[in-house]
Design a protein around this motif. Sequence first.
Motif, PDB file in Angstrom:
ATOM      1  N   ASP A 111      15.650  -0.170 -58.881  1.00  0.00           N
ATOM      2  CA  ASP A 111      16.958  -0.824 -58.772  1.00  0.00           C
ATOM      3  C   ASP A 111      17.530  -0.785 -57.367  1.00  0.00           C
ATOM      4  OD1 ASP A 111      16.996  -1.726 -61.287  1.00  0.00           O
ATOM      5  OD2 ASP A 111      18.109  -0.017 -62.116  1.00  0.00           O
TER       6      ASP A 111
ATOM      7  N   ARG B 238       7.835  -6.619 -62.273  1.00  0.00           N
ATOM      8  CA  ARG B 238       8.057  -5.184 -62.401  1.00  0.00           C
ATOM      9  C   ARG B 238       6.747  -4.442 -62.695  1.00  0.00           C
ATOM     10  NH1 ARG B 238      13.370  -2.149 -63.314  1.00  0.00           N
ATOM     11  NH2 ARG B 238      14.072  -3.807 -61.958  1.00  0.00           N
TER      12      ARG B 238
ATOM     13  N   ARG C 157      13.231  -6.516 -56.191  1.00  0.00           N
ATOM     14  CA  ARG C 157      13.823  -6.030 -57.440  1.00  0.00           C
ATOM     15  C   ARG C 157      13.973  -7.140 -58.484  1.00  0.00           C
ATOM     16  NH1 ARG C 157      19.545  -4.725 -56.174  1.00  0.00           N
ATOM     17  NH2 ARG C 157      19.770  -6.942 -56.621  1.00  0.00           N
ATOM     18  N   ASP C 158      14.450  -8.298 -58.043  1.00  0.00           N
ATOM     19  CA  ASP C 158      14.782  -9.352 -59.012  1.00  0.00           C
ATOM     20  C   ASP C 158      13.707 -10.420 -59.168  1.00  0.00           C
ATOM     21  OD1 ASP C 158      17.205  -8.058 -59.208  1.00  0.00           O
ATOM     22  OD2 ASP C 158      18.186  -9.346 -57.729  1.00  0.00           O
TER      23      ASP C 158
END
Length: 286
Positions: A202, A214, A209-210
């Motif tokens: 985060d 992931r 991150r976005d």
Amino acid sequence: MNKMLSSAIRRLAAAGVPDPAWDAWELLEWAGGPDRSHLPLWDGSLSEDILQRFEEGLSQREQRIPLQQITGRTWFMGLPFQVTDQVLCPRPDTEILVERGIALMKDKPQPLILDLCCGSGCIGISLAHYLPKARLVLSDISPEALELAGNNAALNKVLGQVSFARGDMLEARLEKRDKALRELDFDLICCNPPYIPAREIDALMPEVRDHEPRIALDGGKDGLDFYRILAADLGGGRPMAAPTMLLEIGCEQGAEVTEIFRAAGYRNILVYQDLAGLDRVVEISL
Ligand code: GLN
């Protein structure tokens, strides 16, 4: 400077983009406008189509979508690679891993190399390019990544040297690692595993991150899950059937990763720095 370009740079800067001028130039060129070397001669005019595409690119970049995902391409080891949001963008930090792999394998008659967690395929495909006698197996859990790696192998004309295997390293620890892979006698295993500690994701920049997957980042609680799996394999008697491994690591993980492999019985462990002087690659052999 051209007004439109300077206002684009201001917009990207206001959105917090780290290198706004570079990105504005890249997007202008991608949209069909002049490339950087022609900018001084450019009269500032652009067709409607190009303007519209430039605007679309800019507004995506304002949302901190990575430049390489917008343009769909990047360069790694001097070679072109397609990029999507299903893989990590190839990073220059990883090039020293490839350079070390080339140095280790260049005198072998027909080396067999595994690129685990291949993502875009940038490691395995550049090894294939620079080691024309090598054969490569590229493996990933993600079918989308494998498809993209296939496109990148075609783009770089190494399809004849490369094969692909879908596999899940985590699952393989519980059952038995893919039997076909296990029975091949690899000369080298390369792996840039996910290594960010889960709770730190985060805090990464929004591009990562976005917008980056992931599963390509999350290395578990302390970021070291994948190294433990690779090291534990020695318990079965064969270190993934390769005498040498080259693994990318986070810049603060050198000591811990060294300890994981030392505790598993490996004696030769070297840590290499990237061009920024940060620990980035470990080379491990028995
Ligand atoms: N180096 C990448 C980053 O910091 C992470 C790569 C990885 O987890 N393998 O964003």
